[in-house]
Design an enzyme around this catalytic site. Structure first.
Site, PDB file in Angstrom:
ATOM      1  N   GLN A 144      72.813  10.823  38.435  1.00 53.63           N
ATOM      2  CA  GLN A 144      73.395  11.652  39.477  1.00 53.63           C
ATOM      3  C   GLN A 144      74.179  12.823  38.882  1.00 53.63           C
ATOM      4  OE1 GLN A 144      72.968  11.291  42.881  1.00 53.63           O
ATOM      5  NE2 GLN A 144      74.056  13.237  43.009  1.00 53.63           N
ATOM      6  N   LYS A 170      70.834   6.836  48.670  1.00 50.00           N
ATOM      7  CA  LYS A 170      69.598   6.618  47.929  1.00 50.00           C
ATOM      8  C   LYS A 170      69.304   5.131  47.775  1.00 50.00           C
ATOM      9  CE  LYS A 170      70.167  11.024  45.571  1.00 50.00           C
ATOM     10  NZ  LYS A 170      70.685  11.733  44.383  1.00 50.00           N
ATOM     11  N   ASP A 177      63.637  12.839  39.289  1.00 50.78           N
ATOM     12  CA  ASP A 177      64.216  14.107  39.735  1.00 50.78           C
ATOM     13  C   ASP A 177      63.279  15.275  39.448  1.00 50.78           C
ATOM     14  OD1 ASP A 177      66.649  13.808  41.081  1.00 50.78           O
ATOM     15  OD2 ASP A 177      67.788  13.537  39.226  1.00 50.78           O
TER      16      ASP A 177
END
Length: 285
Positions: free
Chosen positions: A96, A52, A119
């Protein structure tokens, strides 16, 4: 033989589009920055984070990398999220998953500013999805919708079956397809196993997100159907595979995603797209 839906190639196009938007926003004095928070030393999570961060660099997005020890307390993590919410240089926040077992995941997700929730998991963003309002969408189902559009697969009027009901993929996928006028069925772990094959066979669009290696067999696929494999599993030989038995399904499907090279790259690419959208939302654009 089915058309292979090339997620890797499409992901490159999505990143190029995000990079162009980042440059355009930069010309207006608006910067894009992604804060990535990793708690603990899970190697798979660390690999995802590195990928990422590389994507950010490619798209011209500034990255902020926070690596916290596994013993980080709930209070310490919440304090960091509060600081990132207030930091104007940070337009997107990603914590995460999975988190260490002693941390409350739902509390963490709810603490993130909804306009920085790249997200797309915050209850407000999920609620906006259900209501059909603009907002940040979960990356995997958003990437799947991009794939359908790229390959000219219109969900309107089609039967869509999603195998799996997670809040990350299954539930938001159902609402995104419903918003595009598909007729939706969602199968899950409590679905009668004797009925599962029949349900899958009804699908014009079949999304497999159950986490069971090669569970969806070729005979379960309606001839000509579009098969989207979200799975990232290992078979009995330890080889990477999906939730679909690709070799048998490819012979029946009209279009199918491979594993790897299908949904996975698109999930990462849509994160970059969400960082740009978050910057726009925060500036009323």
């Amino acid at each position: 033989m089915a058309t292979i839906i090339d997620g890797k190639a499409l992901a490159a196009k999505v990143r190029e589009r995000a990079a162009a938007e980042v440059a355009e926003l930069g010309g207006r004095g608006i910067s894009c920055g992604l804060a990535v928070v990793l708690v603990g030393d899970d190697q798979a999570s660390a690999t995802y984070v590195r990928s990422k961060l590389r994507d950010c660099e490619q798209c011209g997005i500034r990255s902020f990398d926070y690596k916290l020890p596994a013993e980080t307390s709930q209070e310490e993590l919440m304090e960091l999220i509060g600081r990132l919410n207030a930091d104007e240089d940070v337009t997107g926040i990603l914590v995460q998953m999975p988190l260490p077992a002693h941390l409350d995941t739902e509390q963490v997700v709810a603490a993130i500013d909804p306009n920085k929730d790249v997200d797309g998991f915050h209850p407000m963003n999920m609620g906006r999805l259900v209501r059909g309002l603009e907002g940040l969408r979960p990356c995997t189902p958003a990437g799947i919708m991009e794939m359908l559009d790229e390959y000219g697969i219109d969900p309107a009027g089609k039967n869509a079956v999603i195998v799996g009901r997670s809040s990350i993929v299954g539930k938001p996928m159902a609402f995104m397809l419903l918003a595009r006028n598909a007729t939706i069925s969602v199968a899950h772990s409590r679905t009668d196993p004797h009925e599962l094959a029949r349900i899958c066979q009804s699908a014009d669009i079949l999304v497999a997100a159950c986490g069971v290696p090669k569970m969806i067999k070729g005979p379960w696929v309606k001839p000509g159907a579009t098969v989207i494999d979200v799975g990232m599993d290992r078979d009995e030989a330890g080889k990477l595979c999906g939730d679909v038995d690709f070799d048998s399904a490819e012979l029946v499907a009209g279009a199918i995603t491979p594993v790897p090279g299908g949904v996975g790259p698109m999930t990462r690419a849509m994160l970059m797209s969400n960082v740009v959208l978050a910057a726009r939302l925060q500036h009323g654009l």
